[in-house]
Scaffold this motif. Structure first.
Motif, mmCIF file in Angstrom:
data_model
loop_
_atom_site.group_PDB
_atom_site.id
_atom_site.type_symbol
_atom_site.label_atom_id
_atom_site.label_comp_id
_atom_site.label_asym_id
_atom_site.label_seq_id
_atom_site.Cartn_x
_atom_site.Cartn_y
_atom_site.Cartn_z
ATOM 1 N N UNK A 79 0.860 -1.205 0.000
ATOM 2 C CA UNK A 79 0.000 0.000 0.000
ATOM 3 C C UNK A 79 0.892 1.250 0.000
ATOM 4 N N UNK A 80 1.996 1.182 0.730
ATOM 5 C CA UNK A 80 2.894 2.350 0.809
ATOM 6 C C UNK A 80 3.453 2.742 -0.545
ATOM 7 N N UNK A 81 3.644 1.791 -1.418
ATOM 8 C CA UNK A 81 4.227 2.099 -2.741
ATOM 9 C C UNK A 81 3.225 2.862 -3.625
ATOM 10 N N UNK A 82 1.956 2.804 -3.252
ATOM 11 C CA UNK A 82 0.944 3.518 -4.046
ATOM 12 C C UNK A 82 0.961 5.012 -3.736
ATOM 13 N N UNK A 83 1.418 5.385 -2.531
ATOM 14 C CA UNK A 83 1.468 6.822 -2.147
ATOM 15 C C UNK A 83 2.669 7.020 -1.228
ATOM 16 N N UNK A 84 3.880 6.982 -1.827
ATOM 17 C CA UNK A 84 5.115 6.948 -1.031
ATOM 18 C C UNK A 84 5.254 8.044 0.026
ATOM 19 N N UNK A 85 4.993 9.312 -0.358
ATOM 20 C CA UNK A 85 5.231 10.400 0.609
ATOM 21 C C UNK A 85 4.188 10.379 1.723
ATOM 22 N N UNK A 86 2.978 9.918 1.375
ATOM 23 C CA UNK A 86 1.921 9.831 2.406
ATOM 24 C C UNK A 86 2.301 8.741 3.420
ATOM 25 N N UNK A 87 2.812 7.620 2.888
ATOM 26 C CA UNK A 87 3.214 6.507 3.760
ATOM 27 C C UNK A 87 4.387 6.930 4.639
ATOM 28 N N UNK A 88 5.362 7.621 4.036
ATOM 29 C CA UNK A 88 6.523 8.093 4.796
ATOM 30 C C UNK A 88 6.064 9.021 5.929
ATOM 31 N N UNK A 89 5.184 9.950 5.584
ATOM 32 C CA UNK A 89 4.732 10.936 6.579
ATOM 33 C C UNK A 89 3.985 10.242 7.716
ATOM 34 N N UNK A 90 3.049 9.366 7.358
ATOM 35 C CA UNK A 90 2.295 8.666 8.413
ATOM 36 C C UNK A 90 3.245 7.845 9.284
#
Ligand code: VAH
Length: 320
Positions: A79-90
């Motif tokens: 799932x993180x690869x679909x929205x990398x910066x969102x995953x990083x931030x969360x």
């Protein structure tokens, strides 16, 4: 009092139940993004909490006199690869919120899960030692590697007792796995029971480090109860239990459903799995705090069917 974030997730669901068995239900505050109105009474105390809202987190810690936090909320590998910066931030900002609040309010202990996703090409398809070079290829893995360093930083600079495990792929029956690369090993049981077949998104020979949830929860409680001076590892501990391929898991399922069939159609998650080790060396965890897995593939498969067969038998009967 213990606060758990991500309490409605695959690990959180089981960890909250285990902690409540040990400490009593009222001593464990479950939190997640879901609205509190939707939570059944026997799963309370529960609070809706966005782990990116530090003030909200801090007020819960103060209101309940929280002394330990288990921080499980995160976005997983696929799932993180679909929205990398969102995953990083969360993944990163939530951990920093937890570490800051734990430091400021002098919490006794913090648990934060790392993952075999911290490993990459330098140990891909091999057995990863505790002191392997960490070269993660996913945003999720990068956030876990950075998280391990931040946990060590707060331990060394502020004396915070934060402990961590590199979980393998986890298999469980009580909550759906969400967005991981190893989650084929959960979905396969449900699809085998529902329609007798499963199309696997990894190739048949993709061996990955895996563990039954009962072992993972016990490992977590044993790590958290270990004497602090026994824990020499600066990063998160490797823990191992199983290593199997989709083909080997399919054979184990066939012992319960003889005419179960599996087909293969690799998707982008194959490249994530290719960057991960086939297994991990957990000798350091066995030495430092007596880690010892209990479930092998046969025992895990049996326990999964023992719990899931009745569920599908009733629902299939209902749809007859
Ligand atoms: C994932 N189940 O696949 C998680 C885990 C080892 C994998 O981190 O992302």
């Amino acid at each position: 009092v213990i606060l758990v974030t991500g309490a409605r997730g695959q690990i959180g669901t089981e960890l909250v139940a285990a902690l409540r068995k040990v400490y009593g239900r009222k001593q464990v505050i479950a939190t997640d993004l879901h609205d509190a109105a939707a939570i059944p009474d026997q799963q309370r105390p529960y609070h809706q909490l966005n782990v990116l809202d530090k003030d909200d987190l801090e007020s819960l810690v103060v209101t309940y006199g929280v002394t330990q936090i288990y921080h499980l909320a995160a976005t997983l590998s696929a799932k993180g690869e679909e929205a990398p910066l969102k995953a990083w931030h969360l993944n990163m900002q939530s951990l920093l919120n937890i570490l800051e609040v734990a430091k400021d309010h002098k919490l006794d202990k913090v648990f934060w899960p790392s993952s075999i996703a911290v490993f990459g090409p330098s140990t891909a398809r091999k057995i990863s030692p505790q002191d392997a070079l960490l070269d993660p290829q996913t945003v999720y893995g990068i956030s876990k590697e950075a998280g391990e360093q931040w946990c060590a930083y707060y331990r060394e600079h502020y004396g915070l007792d934060v402990r961590s495990l590199r979980y393998p792929g986890l298999i469980s029956y009580s909550a759906p796995a969400g967005g991981g690369t190893t989650d084929y090993a959960v979905a396969i049981f449900h699809e085998a029971l529902q329609n007798g077949s499963y199309e696997c998104y990894l190739n048949p020979d993709t061996a990955l480090p895996m563990m039954y949830m009962d072992d993972a929860v016990r490992a977590t409680l044993e790590l958290m109860n270990a004497p602090k001076e026994a824990l020499k590892e600066r990063g998160a501990y490797n823990i191992g239990a199983l290593s199997f391929t989709p083909a080997e898991l399919a054979i184990a399922l066939k012992m319960h459903i003889p005419d179960f069939t599996i087909s293969y159609n690799a998707d982008k998650r194959q490249s994530i799995a290719n960057s991960w080790p086939a297994g991990v060396d957990d000798a350091v965890a066995r030495h430092d705090w007596n880690w010892q897995p209990e479930y092998d593939l046969t025992a895990m498969t049996k326990d999964m069917f023992d719990h899931l067969e009745p569920v599908y038998k009733n629902s299939n009967a209902a749809t007859m």
